[in-house]
Write an enzyme that holds these catalytic residues in place. Structure first.
Site, PDB file in Angstrom:
ATOM      1  N   HIS A 150      -5.463   6.460   2.463  1.00 26.55           N
ATOM      2  CA  HIS A 150      -6.558   5.909   3.326  1.00 26.55           C
ATOM      3  C   HIS A 150      -7.726   7.040   2.977  1.00 26.55           C
ATOM      4  O   HIS A 150      -7.376   8.042   2.928  1.00 26.55           O
ATOM      5  CB  HIS A 150      -6.397   5.815   4.904  1.00 26.55           C
ATOM      6  CG  HIS A 150      -7.305   4.898   5.600  1.00 26.55           C
ATOM      7  ND1 HIS A 150      -8.423   5.692   6.061  1.00 26.55           N
ATOM      8  CD2 HIS A 150      -7.486   3.640   5.741  1.00 26.55           C
ATOM      9  CE1 HIS A 150      -9.440   4.823   6.273  1.00 26.55           C
ATOM     10  NE2 HIS A 150      -8.636   3.557   6.349  1.00 26.55           N
ATOM     11  N   ASP A 186      -2.503  -2.186   6.286  1.00 27.43           N
ATOM     12  CA  ASP A 186      -2.224  -3.390   5.474  1.00 27.43           C
ATOM     13  C   ASP A 186      -0.618  -3.495   5.416  1.00 27.43           C
ATOM     14  O   ASP A 186       0.035  -4.427   4.695  1.00 27.43           O
ATOM     15  CB  ASP A 186      -2.656  -3.420   4.260  1.00 27.43           C
ATOM     16  CG  ASP A 186      -4.202  -3.916   4.611  1.00 27.43           C
ATOM     17  OD1 ASP A 186      -4.325  -4.671   5.247  1.00 27.43           O
ATOM     18  OD2 ASP A 186      -5.034  -2.863   3.919  1.00 27.43           O
TER      19      ASP A 186
HETATM   20  N1  COA Z   1      -0.387   4.939  -4.234  1.00 23.62           N
HETATM   21  C1  COA Z   1      -0.318   6.137  -5.052  1.00 23.62           C
HETATM   22  N2  COA Z   1      -1.022   7.193  -5.081  1.00 23.62           N
HETATM   23  C2  COA Z   1      -2.284   6.990  -4.210  1.00 23.62           C
HETATM   24  C3  COA Z   1      -2.146   5.880  -3.191  1.00 23.62           C
HETATM   25  C4  COA Z   1      -1.466   4.800  -3.455  1.00 23.62           C
HETATM   26  N3  COA Z   1      -1.655   3.860  -2.393  1.00 23.62           N
HETATM   27  N4  COA Z   1      -3.349   6.010  -2.525  1.00 23.62           N
HETATM   28  C5  COA Z   1      -3.910   7.230  -3.098  1.00 23.62           C
HETATM   29  N5  COA Z   1      -2.965   7.632  -3.917  1.00 23.62           N
HETATM   30  C6  COA Z   1      -3.448   9.108  -4.780  1.00 23.62           C
HETATM   31  C7  COA Z   1      -4.254   8.931  -5.955  1.00 23.62           C
HETATM   32  O1  COA Z   1      -3.663   8.490  -6.979  1.00 23.62           O
HETATM   33  C8  COA Z   1      -4.751  10.395  -5.829  1.00 23.62           C
HETATM   34  O2  COA Z   1      -3.996  11.062  -6.552  1.00 23.62           O
HETATM   35  P1  COA Z   1      -4.467  12.302  -7.687  1.00 23.62           P
HETATM   36  O3  COA Z   1      -5.489  13.056  -7.123  1.00 23.62           O
HETATM   37  O4  COA Z   1      -3.121  12.911  -8.026  1.00 23.62           O
HETATM   38  O5  COA Z   1      -5.057  11.299  -8.628  1.00 23.62           O
HETATM   39  C9  COA Z   1      -4.926  10.831  -4.515  1.00 23.62           C
HETATM   40  O6  COA Z   1      -4.081  10.039  -3.666  1.00 23.62           O
HETATM   41  C10 COA Z   1      -6.303  10.356  -3.839  1.00 23.62           C
HETATM   42  O7  COA Z   1      -6.765   8.853  -4.387  1.00 23.62           O
HETATM   43  P2  COA Z   1      -8.338   8.533  -4.087  1.00 23.62           P
HETATM   44  O8  COA Z   1      -8.048   7.101  -4.786  1.00 23.62           O
HETATM   45  O9  COA Z   1      -9.084   9.672  -4.668  1.00 23.62           O
HETATM   46  O10 COA Z   1      -8.414   8.299  -2.603  1.00 23.62           O
HETATM   47  P3  COA Z   1      -9.449   7.258  -1.985  1.00 23.62           P
HETATM   48  O11 COA Z   1      -9.719   7.654  -0.699  1.00 23.62           O
HETATM   49  O12 COA Z   1     -10.602   6.952  -2.949  1.00 23.62           O
HETATM   50  O13 COA Z   1      -8.944   5.830  -1.958  1.00 23.62           O
HETATM   51  C11 COA Z   1      -7.564   4.090  -0.917  1.00 23.62           C
HETATM   52  C12 COA Z   1      -8.199   5.286  -0.803  1.00 23.62           C
HETATM   53  C13 COA Z   1      -7.225   3.246   0.260  1.00 23.62           C
HETATM   54  C14 COA Z   1      -8.630   2.982  -2.023  1.00 23.62           C
HETATM   55  C15 COA Z   1      -6.252   4.351  -1.616  1.00 23.62           C
HETATM   56  O14 COA Z   1      -5.508   5.079  -0.957  1.00 23.62           O
HETATM   57  C16 COA Z   1      -5.477   3.039  -2.390  1.00 23.62           C
HETATM   58  O15 COA Z   1      -5.935   2.703  -3.607  1.00 23.62           O
HETATM   59  N6  COA Z   1      -4.546   2.521  -1.686  1.00 23.62           N
HETATM   60  C17 COA Z   1      -3.711   1.386  -1.908  1.00 23.62           C
HETATM   61  C18 COA Z   1      -4.685   0.057  -1.671  1.00 23.62           C
HETATM   62  C19 COA Z   1      -4.709  -0.143   0.012  1.00 23.62           C
HETATM   63  O16 COA Z   1      -3.399  -0.104   0.456  1.00 23.62           O
HETATM   64  N7  COA Z   1      -5.832  -0.476   0.598  1.00 23.62           N
HETATM   65  C20 COA Z   1      -5.894  -0.578   1.832  1.00 23.62           C
HETATM   66  C21 COA Z   1      -6.815   0.488   2.557  1.00 23.62           C
HETATM   67  S1  COA Z   1      -6.813   0.270   4.148  1.00 23.62           S
END
Ligand code: COA
Length: 382
Positions: free
Chosen positions: A266, A317
């Site tokens: 998140h 989710d």
């Molecule tokens: N699975 C695996 N790794 C994850 C992850 C996940 N669901 N969510 C974050 N990470 C990792 C990223 O790979 C990154 O690692 P790195 O620095 O080694 O590359 C780190 O955590 C930070 O991720 P980042 O994409 O910068 O975080 P964000 O704040 O931009 O993204 C989300 C937030 C929600 C988009 C992200 O956690 C995600 O894609 N989750 C899966 C989709 C999801 O469940 N969405 C519903 C949200 S309520």
């Protein structure tokens, strides 16, 4: 001569940490894992309020009396019927189109039948908001039944909006546990600070565009897998794992391939999402009651594996997927159910935006070239 200072500023990727609005609707405390609606802790609201009570709270800034709650709930249920042309449109959509795409179109179409569509006065916004809140569950239930070749079901005035949704979708009344679970699910999804879809809604409202336009934009944002679209993918993953013993290998394989585990991570929470706490409990109770305990067990093991490997927690989710599965909702409709609840928050934010509006129009850092010599079309080389 003025200087363009935007070129010296640093771009905040994904607008992380940028404060783009003031709001009193909800507060996400990501450090302590708390969520508040209009100042009330979600842990107090989750088990003790109905969905219409929470909508009243979000729209009015205070909890309703019993009489106000009952009246509001009856008004919503009375608004659940759809114009026949919208039902006809649902029948005309190709069977492979995603329910979120159909919902987006249906809400856009509803605008054309709404007598208040172009009126953005507070009174008209409340009427439109109530109708949207009422009609979205009907669109979802009707679409499912049309695709199954089943007759459509009218709302039952004895039920509130969340129980009516289950009844109209399945055709069977929900059990006491199912009613409670659906209510909790709807309450927990109702608002969440400046989520991407809420921001999209506020951007559109800030142009003084109408409420339906803002909600259609928000649906488009929610549909994406990084936002509300994650819940369907969570269920697909859980169903793909043949048993608890296969979880570790499956998840580690995904992480090795740098794939994201849906339902985890998140932007704001750095600890457990408080909504997870409730949904995990209902997932267990419903899976147990409906003979699907193995799915809950698989999820528990996924949670443990991802936490150990990456230190990240499940988000709203993750367990909402098995709660919905155990309620008999097909996975491709999960994001629509999220919409049926979150529209309450979008409407609150749209009204808040109109009440103290300034056009939302950020700026970009230009990284292209400037002053290129123009070549007339006949002289250009391939
Ligand atoms: N699975 C695996 N790794 C994850 C992850 C996940 N669901 N969510 C974050 N990470 C990792 C990223 O790979 C990154 O690692 P790195 O620095 O080694 O590359 C780190 O955590 C930070 O991720 P980042 O994409 O910068 O975080 P964000 O704040 O931009 O993204 C989300 C937030 C929600 C988009 C992200 O956690 C995600 O894609 N989750 C899966 C989709 C999801 O469940 N969405 C519903 C949200 S309520």
């Amino acid at each position: 001569m003025s200087t363009d200072t935007t070129q010296e500023k640093v771009v905040v990727r994904g607008l992380e940490g940028v404060i783009a609005a003031e709001t009193s609707i909800s507060y996400v405390d990501g450090v302590h894992g708390r969520l508040y609606y209009q100042g009330y802790d979600i842990h107090d609201l989750a088990e003790q309020t109905s969905f219409s009570e929470v909508v009243f709270l979000l729209w009015n800034g205070r909890l309703p009396t019993r009489a106000e709650r009952d009246r509001f709930s009856s008004e919503i249920v009375a608004d659940m019927r759809l114009p026949s042309q919208v039902v006809e449109m649902l029948r005309l959509t190709p069977p492979h189109s995603h329910p979120m795409a159909v919902l987006r179109t249906a809400v856009s179409m509803l605008a054309n039948f709404d007598p208040d569509v172009e009126d953005i006065s507070p009174e008209a916004n409340r009427r439109k908001g109530r109708r949207l809140l009422a009609q979205i569950p009907t669109i979802i239930a009707d679409l499912h039944r049309i695709r199954q070749g089943l007759p459509l079901i009218s709302p039952d005035p004895d039920y509130g909006v969340s129980s009516n949704f289950i009844y109209m979708l399945r055709g069977t009344p929900p059990t006491e546990l199912e009613r409670k679970a659906m209510r909790v699910l709807m309450v927990l999804h109702a608002d969440h600070g400046l989520a991407a879809s809420t921001f999209a809604a506020r951007v559109i409202a800030s142009t003084l565009g109408d409420m339906h336009s803002a909600v259609v934009g928000a649906i488009g944002a929610l549909k994406g897998p990084l936002h509300g679209g994650a819940n369907q993918r969570v269920m697909e993953m859980v169903l793909n794992i043949s048993g608890v013993d296969m979880v570790k290998e499956y998840i580690e394989g995904m992480l090795e391939n740098r794939q994201r585990i849906m339902g985890f991570g998140h932007r704001v929470y750095r600890t457990e999402d408080p909504r997870t706490t409730h949904l995990r409990k209902y997932s267990e109770m419903l899976c147990e009651a409906n003979g699907k305990r193995h799915l809950y067990e698989i999820q528990r093991r996924i949670e443990q594996t991802v936490l150990e490997a990456k230190g990240i927690y499940p988000n709203v989710d993750f367990y909402s997927a098995t709660v919905q599965y155990a309620l008999g909702i097909p996975p491709e409709y999960y994001t629509c159910v999220f919409t049926a609840s979150r529209v309450a928050g979008w409407i609150a934010h749209i009204m808040e935006q109109y009440a103290d509006n300034r056009l939302i129009r950020p700026t970009s850092k230009y990284i292209g070239e400037l002053g290129l010599p123009f070549v007339p079309i006949d002289q250009r080389q391939a």
